[in-house]
Write a protein that holds these residues in place. Structure first.
Motif, PDB file in Angstrom:
ATOM      1  N   PHE A 511       0.863  -1.184   0.000  1.00 14.86           N
ATOM      2  CA  PHE A 511       0.000   0.000   0.000  1.00 14.86           C
ATOM      3  C   PHE A 511       0.898   1.232   0.000  1.00 14.86           C
ATOM      4  CE2 PHE A 511      -1.803   3.495   2.430  1.00 14.86           C
ATOM      5  CZ  PHE A 511      -3.010   3.698   1.784  1.00 14.86           C
ATOM      6  N   GLU A 512       0.599   2.169  -0.894  1.00 12.53           N
ATOM      7  CA  GLU A 512       1.416   3.383  -0.985  1.00 12.53           C
ATOM      8  C   GLU A 512       0.500   4.587  -1.150  1.00 12.53           C
ATOM      9  OE1 GLU A 512       5.268   3.425  -3.230  1.00 12.53           O
ATOM     10  OE2 GLU A 512       4.162   4.874  -4.457  1.00 12.53           O
ATOM     11  N   MET A 513       0.778   5.636  -0.379  1.00 11.54           N
ATOM     12  CA  MET A 513      -0.039   6.840  -0.432  1.00 11.54           C
ATOM     13  C   MET A 513       0.861   8.054  -0.291  1.00 11.54           C
ATOM     14  SD  MET A 513      -3.127   7.813  -0.856  1.00 11.54           S
ATOM     15  CE  MET A 513      -3.875   9.429  -0.922  1.00 11.54           C
ATOM     16  N   GLY A 514       0.683   9.019  -1.198  1.00 11.33           N
ATOM     17  CA  GLY A 514       1.486  10.237  -1.162  1.00 11.33           C
ATOM     18  C   GLY A 514       0.670  11.438  -0.727  1.00 11.33           C
ATOM     19  N   PHE A 515       1.321  12.368  -0.033  1.00  7.68           N
ATOM     20  CA  PHE A 515       0.684  13.601   0.425  1.00  7.68           C
ATOM     21  C   PHE A 515       1.623  14.770   0.154  1.00  7.68           C
ATOM     22  CE2 PHE A 515      -1.083  10.232   3.022  1.00  7.68           C
ATOM     23  CZ  PHE A 515      -2.435  10.532   3.062  1.00  7.68           C
ATOM     24  N   VAL A 516       1.030  15.961   0.088  1.00  7.60           N
ATOM     25  CA  VAL A 516       1.805  17.194  -0.039  1.00  7.60           C
ATOM     26  C   VAL A 516       1.287  18.174   1.010  1.00  7.60           C
ATOM     27  CG1 VAL A 516       2.386  19.164  -1.513  1.00  7.60           C
ATOM     28  CG2 VAL A 516       2.276  16.871  -2.489  1.00  7.60           C
ATOM     29  N   SER A 517       2.197  18.813   1.723  1.00 10.49           N
ATOM     30  CA  SER A 517       1.812  19.743   2.782  1.00 10.49           C
ATOM     31  C   SER A 517       1.216  21.015   2.187  1.00 10.49           C
ATOM     32  CB  SER A 517       3.031  20.095   3.637  1.00 10.49           C
ATOM     33  OG  SER A 517       2.721  21.138   4.535  1.00 10.49           O
ATOM     34  N   SER A 518       0.092  21.451   2.741  1.00 10.19           N
ATOM     35  CA  SER A 518      -0.507  22.718   2.304  1.00 10.19           C
ATOM     36  C   SER A 518       0.232  23.910   2.897  1.00 10.19           C
ATOM     37  CB  SER A 518      -1.979  22.771   2.727  1.00 10.19           C
ATOM     38  OG  SER A 518      -2.093  22.739   4.145  1.00 10.19           O
ATOM     39  N   ILE A 519       1.144  23.658   3.853  1.00  9.74           N
ATOM     40  CA  ILE A 519       1.888  24.747   4.497  1.00  9.74           C
ATOM     41  C   ILE A 519       3.121  25.120   3.684  1.00  9.74           C
ATOM     42  CG2 ILE A 519       3.113  25.446   6.598  1.00  9.74           C
ATOM     43  CD1 ILE A 519       1.348  23.464   8.131  1.00  9.74           C
ATOM     44  N   ASN A 520       3.968  24.117   3.368  1.00 10.14           N
ATOM     45  CA  ASN A 520       5.227  24.404   2.661  1.00 10.14           C
ATOM     46  C   ASN A 520       5.420  23.548   1.411  1.00 10.14           C
ATOM     47  OD1 ASN A 520       5.701  21.915   3.801  1.00 10.14           O
ATOM     48  ND2 ASN A 520       7.187  22.655   5.302  1.00 10.14           N
ATOM     49  N   LYS A 521       4.359  22.828   0.991  1.00 14.58           N
ATOM     50  CA  LYS A 521       4.381  22.001  -0.228  1.00 14.58           C
ATOM     51  C   LYS A 521       5.426  20.886  -0.165  1.00 14.58           C
ATOM     52  CE  LYS A 521       1.186  24.567  -2.018  1.00 14.58           C
ATOM     53  NZ  LYS A 521       0.804  25.296  -0.816  1.00 14.58           N
ATOM     54  N   MET A 522       5.752  20.420   1.038  1.00 14.52           N
ATOM     55  CA  MET A 522       6.717  19.325   1.199  1.00 14.52           C
ATOM     56  C   MET A 522       6.022  17.984   0.985  1.00 14.52           C
ATOM     57  SD  MET A 522       9.121  18.403   4.467  1.00 14.52           S
ATOM     58  CE  MET A 522      10.253  19.736   4.074  1.00 14.52           C
ATOM     59  N   PRO A 523       6.613  17.083   0.168  1.00  8.40           N
ATOM     60  CA  PRO A 523       5.981  15.774  -0.071  1.00  8.40           C
ATOM     61  C   PRO A 523       6.213  14.801   1.085  1.00  8.40           C
ATOM     62  CG  PRO A 523       7.998  15.962  -1.345  1.00  8.40           C
ATOM     63  CD  PRO A 523       7.805  17.285  -0.678  1.00  8.40           C
ATOM     64  N   LEU A 524       5.264  13.894   1.245  1.00 11.21           N
ATOM     65  CA  LEU A 524       5.330  12.839   2.254  1.00 11.21           C
ATOM     66  C   LEU A 524       4.723  11.585   1.645  1.00 11.21           C
ATOM     67  CD1 LEU A 524       5.596  11.740   5.233  1.00 11.21           C
ATOM     68  CD2 LEU A 524       3.296  12.647   5.606  1.00 11.21           C
ATOM     69  N   VAL A 525       5.454  10.475   1.705  1.00 10.40           N
ATOM     70  CA  VAL A 525       4.977   9.220   1.123  1.00 10.40           C
ATOM     71  C   VAL A 525       4.977   8.144   2.202  1.00 10.40           C
ATOM     72  CG1 VAL A 525       5.350   7.450  -0.636  1.00 10.40           C
ATOM     73  CG2 VAL A 525       5.862   9.843  -1.151  1.00 10.40           C
ATOM     74  N   LEU A 526       3.851   7.432   2.320  1.00  8.94           N
ATOM     75  CA  LEU A 526       3.709   6.333   3.272  1.00  8.94           C
ATOM     76  C   LEU A 526       3.624   5.024   2.493  1.00  8.94           C
ATOM     77  CD1 LEU A 526       0.912   7.898   5.520  1.00  8.94           C
ATOM     78  CD2 LEU A 526       3.381   8.146   5.774  1.00  8.94           C
ATOM     79  N   THR A 527       4.440   4.054   2.884  1.00  9.71           N
ATOM     80  CA  THR A 527       4.458   2.757   2.203  1.00  9.71           C
ATOM     81  C   THR A 527       4.346   1.644   3.230  1.00  9.71           C
ATOM     82  OG1 THR A 527       5.928   3.697   0.523  1.00  9.71           O
ATOM     83  CG2 THR A 527       5.701   1.308   0.561  1.00  9.71           C
ATOM     84  N   PHE A 528       3.442   0.689   2.958  1.00  6.39           N
ATOM     85  CA  PHE A 528       3.273  -0.474   3.837  1.00  6.39           C
ATOM     86  C   PHE A 528       3.513  -1.730   3.003  1.00  6.39           C
ATOM     87  CE2 PHE A 528       1.182  -3.897   5.996  1.00  6.39           C
ATOM     88  CZ  PHE A 528       1.299  -3.616   7.349  1.00  6.39           C
ATOM     89  N   ASN A 529       4.532  -2.496   3.374  1.00  4.57           N
ATOM     90  CA  ASN A 529       4.840  -3.765   2.707  1.00  4.57           C
ATOM     91  C   ASN A 529       4.213  -4.886   3.523  1.00  4.57           C
ATOM     92  OD1 ASN A 529       6.094  -6.200   1.816  1.00  4.57           O
ATOM     93  ND2 ASN A 529       7.789  -5.003   0.949  1.00  4.57           N
ATOM     94  N   ALA A 530       3.124  -5.468   3.004  1.00  6.26           N
ATOM     95  CA  ALA A 530       2.374  -6.470   3.763  1.00  6.26           C
ATOM     96  C   ALA A 530       3.161  -7.758   3.946  1.00  6.26           C
ATOM     97  CB  ALA A 530       1.051  -6.759   3.060  1.00  6.26           C
ATOM     98  N   ASN A 531       3.999  -8.129   2.973  1.00  4.40           N
ATOM     99  CA  ASN A 531       4.751  -9.386   3.070  1.00  4.40           C
ATOM    100  C   ASN A 531       5.776  -9.338   4.204  1.00  4.40           C
ATOM    101  OD1 ASN A 531       3.367 -10.530   0.911  1.00  4.40           O
ATOM    102  ND2 ASN A 531       4.792  -9.663  -0.598  1.00  4.40           N
ATOM    103  N   GLU A 532       6.457  -8.204   4.347  1.00  2.27           N
ATOM    104  CA  GLU A 532       7.505  -8.081   5.357  1.00  2.27           C
ATOM    105  C   GLU A 532       7.042  -7.316   6.594  1.00  2.27           C
ATOM    106  OE1 GLU A 532      10.922  -6.382   3.556  1.00  2.27           O
ATOM    107  OE2 GLU A 532      11.035  -7.852   1.940  1.00  2.27           O
TER     108      GLU A 532
END
Length: 700
Positions: A511-532
Motif C-alpha cells: 500500500f502506498e499513499m502520497g501527500f503534499v503539505s498545504s503549508i510548505n508544499k513538502m511531499p510525504l509518502v507512506l508505504t506499507f509492505n504487507a509481506n515483510e
C-alpha cells in the motif's frame, strides 16, 4: 472573602519571576529575591538584630542571574539549599554556612531551575532547564539526569500527570510545547499557540499553564479544562486552596499589577486585587511560622502581601451559595433565551401574514467538513445547510489559524453551501468553532447554529496524485510492525482526515499513499509492505517523520518501536554543526589561555607602577600605566570575542540537542529513552562516529 494576613515593604525592587521561599537554617522560612541590579537578598522575618529590624542578608553573585530556586538536595543537611542559575553556571549555595555546596559549568545554559524527586529516583535533584535540554544534579554536583527537549526551556513543574505513584516532570519550552517526562521518556506532548511561561500543579492530574500571549488555563492530563485570555501578560502562576473548600484554586499575577484567584473547575474569577506595580511572584508557605500556610504576593517594587486561607466551614458555605447562584443564573439565562425565541416566532408569524420569507427553523441541521484541493494543495472549509435555508454569514474562532483568532465571513450570495479557505501556519492540532447564521433568502431574521470541527497535526497534508513516485523524497524512516494493512489505512484516514477505507484494495502486497503539505508544499509518502510487515515513511523533514511515527504509535497503542533511518541532508548539516562545536570549543580554550596570560601581565604592571610611584619615578609610572591602558583595551576586545564565540557555541549546542530530540522521536518506549542516554554518553566521549550510528540505527 479572603483575609489579608500581613503586608511589608522590602528595601529593594524584585526582578520578575525570581523569588523563592526556603528553610535555610532548618527552623524558619526565608524569602529570597533577586534585585534588578543582579544581587540576591535573603529576608528572614524571625531573625532580628539589636534594633529590632528584620535582618536581610545580601549575596553578591557578580553575574547575570537567570533563575533561582530552593529545596533539599542533601538529606544530611536537613535544611534547604539555594540554587542560583546564571547563563552558563549553576551555584548550589548553603545560606546557613555561607559556603558553596557545588558550582557547575552548564554549557547548555540555565534558563529555569527546580528542586524535587523525579519518577523512580530515590533522592531530590537540582533540575536545570537550558537550550533544548534538562539536566539533574545531585548533592555533590554530579550529573544524575539528562534528557532533551525541542527548544529552550522556559518553565518546569512537577505534577501527578498519570495519577500513578511518583510525579512526572512538566517542561514548557519556547517552541510552544508542554512535554511530560516520566524519567527520561516523553509520555505526552501538548502543543499550545505561544511560548509557555508558567507551569504549576493544581489538583490530582490537573495542572495550570500560562502563555506569553496573555493566556492562562488548566489541563486535566492532556485535556484542556478551561482557558482565559487577557491583553496583559501573566508573570507567574501557582495553586492554593484559598477559599477552604478542599480543592486548590489557580492563582495568577499579571503585568498590570493584578492578582487573581480562579476556580480550577470553570476558570471563574473568585477574587482579585490590584497592586501598584507588576506582580513578580506568587508563593505559598508558612512564612510567619505560625502553623498556617499563606499565599504571598510579591510585586516588582518590593511590596509583599500575605493572604490567609478561609475557614473550611465558610469555604463550604461560599461553595454552596456559589452553586445556588450558578443555578439561578442558568435559569435566568434560559428564561431570556425562551423569551427571545417567542419574540422571534411572533415576528416570523407577522411576516408570514404579508407573504414575506420567514426565519429558519430552530432545529436546522448543518454539516461541516474539510475539503482538500489537489490542484494547489490547499484546504477549505465547507458548510452545508438544508436546501430551504441560506447561509448568511459565519463567525469562525480558532487558535493558530487566523491572525485575530476570531474572523467574520459574510456570504452575500446566500446559498445553502458556503466555502472559505483554511490557511494553517503550523502542524498543530486545533478546534475550529463556528457560529453559522442561517435564514431564508431576503429574510432579515437569522438563526445561529453552533458547529465545530477538529483538525489533527497531519490534517494540513493533501493527498497527492499517484505519479508522486517520480518525486520520491530521498530521506526515510523504516520500522517493522505486527499490524495489517486495514489497521494502517484506518490510521491514515484518522490522521490525515481522508476516506481511503472504502476504496483501498486490501489484497495488494504493498500500500502506498502520497501527500503534499498545504503549508510548505513538502511531499510525504507512506508505504506499507504487507509481506515483510515494514512501514516506510519518506520525507526530507526528520521532525515531520518523528511526528508521523509518534501519531502512528499512539493511534495503534504501540508502546515499543525501534526504527532505522537515513536523512542524508540533515546528517550532513549536523556534521557541520559538530565541526562548529569543536571549533568554538578550541577558540574558547585559546581565548581563556590568552586572558590568563594577560591577567598575569596586568598584575605585574600594577605592581611595577606602584613601586615606581613610591620611588617617585614618574616616567616609569607613565610607561607602566600606558602599557596597562593598552592591555586593558586588549582585554575588553578579547571579552567581546569570547562573548560572541560563546553565543555561537550555545546556538550550536542547541542544534545538537535538537537533533537528538528529533532522532529520539523516530522511536517509541525504551528504544527512545535509551537513544537519548547513549547519545549523551557519545557526546561526552567525543565519539562522533558512534553518535552518527546511534542516530541512524538506534544502537551502536
Amino acid at each position: 472573602m479572603y483575609k489579608s494576613a500581613f503586608k511589608l515593604y522590602l528595601s529593594d525592587p524584585v526582578h520578575a519571576g525570581q523569588a523563592t521561599i526556603g528553610c535555610f537554617n532548618g527552623s524558619s522560612l526565608s524569602l529570597t529575591c533577586v534585585t534588578n541590579a543582579g544581587k540576591v537578598f535573603v529576608h528572614t522575618p524571625q531573625a532580628t538584630n539589636i534594633d529590632g529590624d528584620n535582618q536581610v542578608k545580601y549575596l553578591n553573585v557578580n553575574k547575570q542571574i537567570s533563575c533561582i530556586a530552593s529545596g533539599t538536595i542533601d538529606p544530611m543537611l536537613r535544611r534547604d539549599v539555594l540554587l542560583i542559575g546564571t547563563p552558563n553556571n549553576l551555584l548550589a549555595y548553603d545560606v546557613e554556612e555561607n559556603r558553596d555546596l557545588f558550582f557547575r559549568d552548564v554549557p547548555d545554559g540555565v534558563t529555569s531551575c527546580l528542586v524535587g524527586k523525579l519518577g523512580s529516583l530515590s533522592t531530590n535533584l537540582a533540575l536545570i532547564g537550558g537550550n533544548c535540554s534538562v539536566q539533574g544534579f545531585d548533592a555533590k554536583g554530579s550529573e544524575a539526569y539528562w534528557t532533551v527537549t525541542g527548544d529552550v526551556v522556559s518553565a518546569m513543574a512537577f505534577a501527578n500527570f498519570t495519577n500513578n505513584p511518583g510525579k512526572e516532570l512538566l517542561v514548557g519550552s519556547k517552541d510552544n510545547e508542554i512535554r511530560i517526562f516520566q524519567n527520561e521518556q516523553v509520555i505526552e506532548e501538548i502543543l499550545e499557540i505561544d511560548e509557555i511561561t508558567g507551569l504549576c500543579p493544581v489538583y490530582s492530574s490537573k495542572f495550570g499553564y500560562a502563555l506569553s500571549n496573555g493566556t492562562i488555563g488548566i489541563y486535566n492530563s492532556s485535556r484542556r479544562v478551561w482557558r482565559v485570555k487577557s491583553r496583559h501578560t501573566p508573570k507567574c502562576i501557582n495553586s492554593f486552596d484559598l477559599n477552604g473548600d478542599g480543592v486548590p484554586e489557580l492563582l495568577s499575577g499579571w503585568s498590570n499589577g493584578k492578582f487573581e484567584v480562579r476556580s480550577e473547575k470553570s476558570g471563574e474569577t473568585l477574587f482579585k486585587e490590584n497592586f501598584s506595580a507588576p506582580i513578580s511572584s506568587v508563593l505559598c508557605a508558612d512564612f510567619r511560622s505560625n502553623g498556617r500556610e499563606e499565599v504571598i504576593c510579591i510585586t516588582e517594587d518590593g511590596e509583599v502581601k500575605g493572604y490567609l486561607q478561609a475557614d473550611s466551614t465558610i469555604g463550604k458555605t461560599i461553595e454552596d451559595s456559589k452553586k445556588s447562584a450558578e443555578s439561578l443564573s442558568q435559569l435566568q439565562h434560559l428564561r431570556t433565551e425562551l423569551q427571545q425565541e417567542i419574540k422571534m416566532y411572533q415576528n416570523a408569524n407577522f411576516q408570514a401574514e404579508f407573504s414575506n420569507p420567514g426565519q429558519a427553523k430552530v432545529d436546522t441541521k448543518i454539516s461541516v467538513y474539510i475539503e482538500k484541493m489537489q490542484g494547489d494543495y490547499s484546504l477549505r472549509l465547507v458548510i452545508k445547510s438544508a436546501k430551504t435555508t441560506a447561509i448568511k454569514a459565519v463567525v469562525v474562532e480558532a487558535d493558530g489559524i487566523f491572525a485575530n483568532e476570531v474572523t467574520f465571513y459574510p456570504f452575500p450570495e446566500e446559498k445553502d453551501t458556503a466555502f472559505f479557505p483554511v490557511t494553517l501556519i503550523s502542524r498543530m492540532a486545533c478546534v475550529i468553532s463556528m457560529k453559522v447564521l442561517l435564514g431564508f433568502p431576503l429574510s432579515n431574521f437569522y438563526h445561529a447554529v453552533n458547529a465545530e470541527i477538529h483538525l489533527g497535526k497531519l490534517t494540513s497534508f493533501v493527498p497527492a496524485p499517484s505519479d508522486l513516485r517520480s518525486n520520491f523524497p530521498a530521506s526515510y524512516v523504516k520500522f517493522k510492525v505486527k499490524d495489517t494493512i486495514q489497521r494502517f489505512v484506518s490510521w491514515v484516514d484518522a490522521a490525515f482526515q481522508t476516506n481511503l477505507t472504502s476504496t483501498t484494495n486490501y489484497n495488494k502486497d504493498t500500500f502506498e499513499m502520497g501527500f503534499v503539505s498545504s503549508i510548505n508544499k513538502m511531499p510525504l509518502v507512506l508505504t506499507f509492505n504487507a509481506n515483510e510487515s515494514i512501514i516506510v515513511i519518506s520525507t526530507d523533514d526528520m521532525s515531520l517523520a518523528g511526528e508521523v511515527v509518534q501519531d502512528f504509535a499512539s493511534f495503534l497503542g504501540i508502546s515499543e518501536l525501534e526504527s532505522v533511518n537515513d536523512f542524508p541532508k540533515e546528517m550532513e548539516e549536523f556534521q557541520g554543526v559538530l565541526q562548529d562545536v569543536e571549533s568554538y570549543n578550541a577558540v574558547r580554550l585559546t581565548i581563556s589561555a590568552d586572558v590568563a596570560d594577560r591577567t598575569g601581565a596586568i598584575k605585574e604592571l600594577v605592581i611595577k607602577g606602584e613601586e615606581a610611584r613610591i620611588l617617585q619615578n614618574m616616567s616609569a609610572v607613565r610607561e607602566n600605566y600606558r602599557q596597562l591602558f593598552h592591555l586593558n583595551k586588549d582585554m575588553v576586545a578579547e571579552h567581546e570575542k569570547k562573548a560572541l564565540n560563546h553565543k555561537a557555541l550555545v546556538d550550536s549546542l542547541k542544534k545538537v540537542n535538537n537533533m537528538i530530540q528529533k532522532a529520539s522521536n523516530l522511536r517509541v518506549g525504551k528504544a527512545k529513552s535509551a537513544l537519548v542516554t547513549s547519545c549523551r554518553a557519545a557526546i561526552k566521549a567525543n565519539n562522533m562516529r558512534t553518535l552518527f550510528k546511534l542516530i541512524k540505527q538506534g544502537t551502536a
